[in-house]
Design a protein around this motif. Structure first.
Motif, mmCIF file in Angstrom:
data_model
loop_
_atom_site.group_PDB
_atom_site.id
_atom_site.type_symbol
_atom_site.label_atom_id
_atom_site.label_comp_id
_atom_site.label_asym_id
_atom_site.label_seq_id
_atom_site.Cartn_x
_atom_site.Cartn_y
_atom_site.Cartn_z
ATOM 1 N N ALA A 1 -21.798 45.392 40.330
ATOM 2 C CA ALA A 1 -22.037 46.925 41.165
ATOM 3 C C ALA A 1 -23.119 47.228 41.596
ATOM 4 O O ALA A 1 -23.284 47.507 42.787
ATOM 5 C CB ALA A 1 -21.295 47.864 40.122
ATOM 6 N N CYS A 2 -24.561 47.005 41.298
ATOM 7 C CA CYS A 2 -25.633 47.719 41.768
ATOM 8 C C CYS A 2 -25.869 46.541 43.156
ATOM 9 O O CYS A 2 -26.311 46.971 43.429
ATOM 10 C CB CYS A 2 -26.870 46.550 41.099
ATOM 11 S SG CYS A 2 -27.129 48.680 39.198
ATOM 12 N N ALA A 3 -25.572 45.367 42.433
ATOM 13 C CA ALA A 3 -25.798 44.442 44.255
ATOM 14 C C ALA A 3 -24.982 44.289 45.097
ATOM 15 O O ALA A 3 -25.485 44.409 45.710
ATOM 16 C CB ALA A 3 -25.765 42.988 43.137
ATOM 17 N N LEU A 4 -23.720 44.863 44.704
ATOM 18 C CA LEU A 4 -23.106 44.619 45.580
ATOM 19 C C LEU A 4 -23.528 45.831 46.884
ATOM 20 O O LEU A 4 -23.045 46.348 47.869
ATOM 21 C CB LEU A 4 -21.067 45.466 44.994
ATOM 22 C CG LEU A 4 -20.618 44.373 44.510
ATOM 23 C CD1 LEU A 4 -19.313 44.610 44.030
ATOM 24 C CD2 LEU A 4 -19.931 43.442 45.977
ATOM 25 N N GLY A 5 -24.075 46.914 46.250
ATOM 26 C CA GLY A 5 -24.238 49.023 46.077
ATOM 27 C C GLY A 5 -25.369 48.325 47.469
ATOM 28 O O GLY A 5 -25.318 49.415 48.247
ATOM 29 N N GLY A 6 -25.976 47.292 47.126
ATOM 30 C CA GLY A 6 -27.411 47.845 47.788
ATOM 31 C C GLY A 6 -28.676 47.563 47.213
ATOM 32 O O GLY A 6 -29.593 48.131 47.301
ATOM 33 N N VAL A 7 -28.343 47.673 45.383
ATOM 34 C CA VAL A 7 -29.600 47.318 44.348
ATOM 35 C C VAL A 7 -30.061 46.058 44.349
ATOM 36 O O VAL A 7 -29.016 45.147 43.886
ATOM 37 C CB VAL A 7 -29.205 47.637 42.759
ATOM 38 C CG1 VAL A 7 -30.478 47.908 41.986
ATOM 39 C CG2 VAL A 7 -28.758 49.098 43.120
ATOM 40 N N SER A 8 -30.822 45.977 44.769
ATOM 41 C CA SER A 8 -31.792 44.291 45.265
ATOM 42 C C SER A 8 -32.292 44.039 44.161
ATOM 43 O O SER A 8 -32.535 43.973 43.282
ATOM 44 C CB SER A 8 -32.890 44.422 46.641
ATOM 45 O OG SER A 8 -33.891 43.043 46.794
ATOM 46 N N VAL A 9 -31.343 42.526 44.199
ATOM 47 C CA VAL A 9 -31.782 41.604 42.465
ATOM 48 C C VAL A 9 -33.381 41.198 42.423
ATOM 49 O O VAL A 9 -33.666 40.626 41.293
ATOM 50 C CB VAL A 9 -30.926 40.598 42.357
ATOM 51 C CG1 VAL A 9 -29.412 41.086 42.466
ATOM 52 C CG2 VAL A 9 -30.664 39.787 43.631
ATOM 53 N N THR A 10 -33.664 40.774 43.915
ATOM 54 C CA THR A 10 -35.538 40.675 44.127
ATOM 55 C C THR A 10 -35.775 42.098 43.981
ATOM 56 O O THR A 10 -37.367 41.769 43.356
ATOM 57 C CB THR A 10 -35.281 40.306 45.304
ATOM 58 O OG1 THR A 10 -35.049 41.239 46.295
ATOM 59 C CG2 THR A 10 -34.758 39.367 45.709
ATOM 60 N N GLY A 11 -35.544 42.744 43.174
ATOM 61 C CA GLY A 11 -36.424 43.914 43.426
ATOM 62 C C GLY A 11 -36.908 44.881 43.949
ATOM 63 O O GLY A 11 -37.601 44.574 44.835
ATOM 64 N N ALA B 1 -10.772 37.046 41.870
ATOM 65 C CA ALA B 1 -11.439 37.995 43.226
ATOM 66 C C ALA B 1 -12.554 38.097 42.987
ATOM 67 O O ALA B 1 -13.583 38.466 43.624
ATOM 68 C CB ALA B 1 -10.415 38.281 43.686
ATOM 69 N N ILE B 2 -13.097 39.099 41.965
ATOM 70 C CA ILE B 2 -14.295 39.660 41.389
ATOM 71 C C ILE B 2 -15.108 38.621 41.596
ATOM 72 O O ILE B 2 -16.295 39.876 42.379
ATOM 73 C CB ILE B 2 -13.761 40.302 40.523
ATOM 74 C CG1 ILE B 2 -12.845 41.912 40.701
ATOM 75 C CG2 ILE B 2 -15.180 40.994 40.041
ATOM 76 C CD1 ILE B 2 -12.565 42.157 38.648
ATOM 77 N N GLY B 3 -15.261 37.052 41.270
ATOM 78 C CA GLY B 3 -16.239 36.472 41.289
ATOM 79 C C GLY B 3 -16.660 35.898 42.487
ATOM 80 O O GLY B 3 -17.748 36.254 43.139
ATOM 81 N N ILE B 4 -15.634 36.283 43.684
ATOM 82 C CA ILE B 4 -15.971 35.622 45.221
ATOM 83 C C ILE B 4 -16.526 36.823 45.860
ATOM 84 O O ILE B 4 -17.401 36.800 46.302
ATOM 85 C CB ILE B 4 -14.889 35.340 45.328
ATOM 86 C CG1 ILE B 4 -14.147 33.608 45.392
ATOM 87 C CG2 ILE B 4 -15.308 35.252 47.624
ATOM 88 C CD1 ILE B 4 -13.005 33.825 45.799
ATOM 89 N N VAL B 5 -16.831 38.359 45.715
ATOM 90 C CA VAL B 5 -16.825 39.313 45.968
ATOM 91 C C VAL B 5 -18.342 38.841 45.355
ATOM 92 O O VAL B 5 -19.287 39.167 45.757
ATOM 93 C CB VAL B 5 -16.691 40.574 45.690
ATOM 94 C CG1 VAL B 5 -17.090 41.936 46.217
ATOM 95 C CG2 VAL B 5 -14.628 40.650 46.286
ATOM 96 N N ILE B 6 -18.457 38.707 44.222
ATOM 97 C CA ILE B 6 -20.407 38.863 43.545
ATOM 98 C C ILE B 6 -20.650 37.408 44.606
ATOM 99 O O ILE B 6 -21.727 38.295 44.546
ATOM 100 C CB ILE B 6 -20.133 39.183 42.699
ATOM 101 C CG1 ILE B 6 -19.213 40.413 41.282
ATOM 102 C CG2 ILE B 6 -21.015 38.694 41.576
ATOM 103 C CD1 ILE B 6 -19.082 39.818 39.974
#
Length: 334
Positions: A269-279, A314-319
């Protein structure tokens, strides 16, 4: 070199492609199925979002600093079990505490139990943060270890026994309403507001973003990196405990497996919304958007009659797509 208007529009469509597709899916589902765009379905959606949002808000701090927290799901279950054992009716035949001192003082006040659960889980989170900050154990490994520890402690504490028979004062968090909304929704709104204040109006929030951008530069600039990291993971675990409390109230029962793998949904959810996994990047609104997208996707697929097992695909593809777009933005900025 400045981008042309066409390039800006193209970048916007690509970077927000998942959200745009979700809106199209929601509109299509609403037009082709009954009861999707109804107040009751909307309220159920918000109730399901409530505890998932609290989990995502907890994880967001770790993600912003370039880390993660894999202990979230087990911590949710542990928090739910702590709350469950302290909030069972005295007349319930399957009570956890049937004799001794605890049997005489339980059930406790639900608000007191919420604080107890958050403090206990927060202490375990602080231990995780200590290993990350002082021994430089990667967050992935440190939180994975804590995930196993918490699961084992939960099994020992509950004897792997499901819990139920809660007092109405506890289940009322799910069944009760204020201004037409469940108390669970109001709790999520309150936690979102508190998190926004921490991220935007406190030194801790500024330190968190600085560490996510460049931890070495942040330390040179005088940021208390070690203390900040400990607080981030302690806060995350306290949030997980609250989510467990909320989930137990909604389900009317709990076990140590309550909340299993919810940390993955929180990170997604964080990644989808725009919380960057790169920090270094992310907002409270990012977590809200991400949780909403995931929940809308699940509900839309259910209404469209998609097989429950296929929904995971479907959820995995979205991620996959969301993470790829996030990395794309990072590479472009570099």
């Amino acid at each position: 070199m400045q981008k042309t208007q066409k390039q800006k529009i193209t970048d916007f469509l690509i970077n927000n492609g998942v959200i745009i597709v979700m809106f199209i899916l929601v509109i299509y589902t609403g037009l082709t199925t009954k009861n999707f765009l109804t107040p009751n379905n909307f309220l159920n959606l918000l109730a399901n979002m409530s505890y998932r949002l609290v989990i995502a808000l907890g994880i967001s701090g770790a993600v912003i600093t370039g880390g993660c927290d894999l202990s979230g799901g087990r911590m949710v279950g542990f928090g739910a079990c702590i709350a469950g054992t302290l909030l069972q009716k005295q007349e319930y035949g399957g009570r956890f505490f049937q004799e001794g001192f605890m049997a005489s003082i339980t059930p406790l006040n639900p608000f007191v139990v919420l604080i107890i659960a958050m403090l206990i889980c927060g202490c375990f989170g602080a231990v995780t943060g200590w290993f990350i900050a002082f021994l430089h154990v990667p967050p992935f490994i440190s939180t994975l270890a804590m995930m196993e520890i918490i699961y084992g402690l939960g099994l020992i504490y509950t004897g792997a026994t499901p819990l139920g028979g809660y007092i109405t004062g506890y289940t009322a968090f799910s069944t009760g309403r204020f201004l037409g909304l469940s108390w669970l929704i109001w709790m999520a709104i309150a936690m979102a507001g508190i998190t926004w204040f921490i991220y935007n109006m406190t030194r801790h929030g500024k330190y968190m973003y600085a560490i996510g951008g460049n931890p070495q530069a942040a330390e040179v600039a005088g940021v208390p990196v070690k203390l900040t990291m400990i607080l981030i993971y302690a806060k995350a675990s306290a949030f997980f405990a609250m989510a467990g409390f909320m989930l137990g109230a909604k389900a009317g029962g709990a076990s140590i497996n309550t909340g299993l793998s919810y940390e993955m949904e929180g990170i997604a959810a964080c990644a989808l919304g725009g919380v960057s996994v790169t920090g270094g990047r992310g907002k409270v609104s990012s977590a809200i958007i991400g949780v909403a997208v995931l929940e809308l996707l699940k509900v839309a697929l259910q209404f469209l009659g998609v097989d429950a097992n296929s929904q995971y695909i479907a959820i995995g593809i979205v991620i996959f797509v969301a993470i790829s777009l996030d990395i794309r933005k990072y590479v472009q900025k570099k």
